[in-house]
Design an enzyme around this catalytic site. Structure first.
Site, PDB file in Angstrom:
ATOM      1  N   ASP A  35      -6.016   7.507   6.300  1.00 39.78           N
ATOM      2  CA  ASP A  35      -5.310   6.339   5.770  1.00 39.78           C
ATOM      3  C   ASP A  35      -6.134   5.721   4.645  1.00 39.78           C
ATOM      4  OD1 ASP A  35      -2.917   4.315   7.083  1.00 39.78           O
ATOM      5  OD2 ASP A  35      -4.296   3.465   5.585  1.00 39.78           O
ATOM      6  N   GLU A 101       6.211   0.729   6.575  1.00 35.80           N
ATOM      7  CA  GLU A 101       6.110   0.581   5.115  1.00 35.80           C
ATOM      8  C   GLU A 101       6.529   1.853   4.388  1.00 35.80           C
ATOM      9  OE1 GLU A 101       2.147  -0.718   4.240  1.00 35.80           O
ATOM     10  OE2 GLU A 101       2.383  -2.528   5.455  1.00 35.80           O
ATOM     11  N   HIS A 106       5.287   9.009  10.362  1.00 37.62           N
ATOM     12  CA  HIS A 106       3.841   9.194  10.474  1.00 37.62           C
ATOM     13  C   HIS A 106       3.363   8.583  11.771  1.00 37.62           C
ATOM     14  CE1 HIS A 106       4.738   5.562   8.148  1.00 37.62           C
ATOM     15  NE2 HIS A 106       3.663   5.012   8.684  1.00 37.62           N
TER      16      HIS A 106
HETATM   17  P1  AMP Z   1       3.289   1.957   8.159  1.00 39.53           P
HETATM   18  O1  AMP Z   1       3.239   0.478   8.052  1.00 39.53           O
HETATM   19  O2  AMP Z   1       3.236   2.444   9.582  1.00 39.53           O
HETATM   20  O3  AMP Z   1       4.444   2.548   7.378  1.00 39.53           O
HETATM   21  O4  AMP Z   1       1.939   2.487   7.535  1.00 39.53           O
HETATM   22  C1  AMP Z   1       1.818   3.081   6.273  1.00 39.53           C
HETATM   23  C2  AMP Z   1       0.357   3.427   6.098  1.00 39.53           C
HETATM   24  O5  AMP Z   1       0.235   4.285   4.978  1.00 39.53           O
HETATM   25  C3  AMP Z   1      -0.555   2.236   5.863  1.00 39.53           C
HETATM   26  O6  AMP Z   1      -1.554   2.195   6.889  1.00 39.53           O
HETATM   27  C4  AMP Z   1      -1.164   2.513   4.478  1.00 39.53           C
HETATM   28  O7  AMP Z   1      -2.505   2.110   4.382  1.00 39.53           O
HETATM   29  C5  AMP Z   1      -1.007   4.016   4.369  1.00 39.53           C
HETATM   30  N1  AMP Z   1      -0.955   4.542   3.014  1.00 39.53           N
HETATM   31  C6  AMP Z   1      -0.166   4.112   1.994  1.00 39.53           C
HETATM   32  N2  AMP Z   1      -0.372   4.878   0.906  1.00 39.53           N
HETATM   33  C7  AMP Z   1      -1.275   5.819   1.251  1.00 39.53           C
HETATM   34  C8  AMP Z   1      -1.896   6.904   0.564  1.00 39.53           C
HETATM   35  N3  AMP Z   1      -1.620   7.177  -0.726  1.00 39.53           N
HETATM   36  N4  AMP Z   1      -2.799   7.675   1.222  1.00 39.53           N
HETATM   37  C9  AMP Z   1      -3.088   7.390   2.524  1.00 39.53           C
HETATM   38  N5  AMP Z   1      -2.544   6.389   3.237  1.00 39.53           N
HETATM   39  C10 AMP Z   1      -1.655   5.612   2.594  1.00 39.53           C
END
Ligand code: AMP
Length: 123
Positions: A35, A101, A106
Site C-alpha cells: 500500500d 476508495e 482488494h
Molecule cells: P480502500 O479504501 O479500501 O479502497 O483502500 C484503497 C487503498 O489503496 C488505500 O489504502 C490507498 O493507500 C491505496 N492506494 C491508492 N493508490 C495506490 C497505489 N498507486 N499503490 C498502492 N496503493 C495505493
C-alpha cells in the site's frame, strides 16, 4: 445487482503496467503489492487480475481457479511477510458504507504491530 467495472481505476492501471507498484508476489490470477500509504509496518494489498469491483462481485462471478488462486495468495502474503506468529488482520472495504476508495476488489493484509480492536463504536 449488476456490477459496473470502471477500467480507469488506479488498480486497473497498475495491472496494465501504466503505474508502478511494489510487488510482493504475483500469480496467474492475483497480484499483491505494498500500500502506498501504509497503516501498519506490513500493509499489503491483494487484488485479483480480473475486473471485479468488490468481494461479493468476485464471489459471484469469478471462476473457481481465480478464487482459489486469490485465497492462496492471501495466505502466501501472510507467510512471506512473517505474520503467522504475531498475527494479522485482513480487511476488504466495499461500497459507500465500507468507504471503498478504489473500485477494484482488494484485500488489505495488515500486521507487524498490535492493531487494536476491529472497529470503533459509532452511532
Ligand atoms: P480502500 O479504501 O479500501 O479502497 O483502500 C484503497 C487503498 O489503496 C488505500 O489504502 C490507498 O493507500 C491505496 N492506494 C491508492 N493508490 C495506490 C497505489 N498507486 N499503490 C498502492 N496503493 C495505493
Amino acid at each position: 445487482m449488476a456490477y459496473t467495472y470502471d477500467d480507469q481505476n488506479i488498480f486497473a492501471k497498475i495491472l496494465r503496467g501504466e503505474i508502478p507498484n511494489a510487488t510482493v508476489l504475483e500469480t496467474e490470477h492475483t497480484l499483491a503489492f505494498r500500500d502506498i500509504q501504509p497503516q501498519a509496518p506490513v500493509h499489503v494489498l491483494v487484488i485479483p487480475k480480473g475486473p471485479y469491483v468488490c468481494y461479493d462481485h468476485f464471489a459471484l462471478e469469478a471462476s473457481d481457479a481465480e478464487i482459489v488462486d486469490f485465497n492462496r495468495a492471501v495466505g502466501d502474503v501472510v507467510k512471506a511477510e512473517g505474520l503467522q506468529e504475531g498475527g494479522y488482520r485482513i480487511i476488504s472495504n466495499a461500497g459507500e458504507a465500507g468507504v471503498q476508495e478504489v473500485p477494484h476488489l482488494h484485500v488489505h493484509v495488515l500486521g507487524g504491530r498490535g492493531l487494536g480492536r476491529m472497529l470503533q463504536r459509532a452511532g
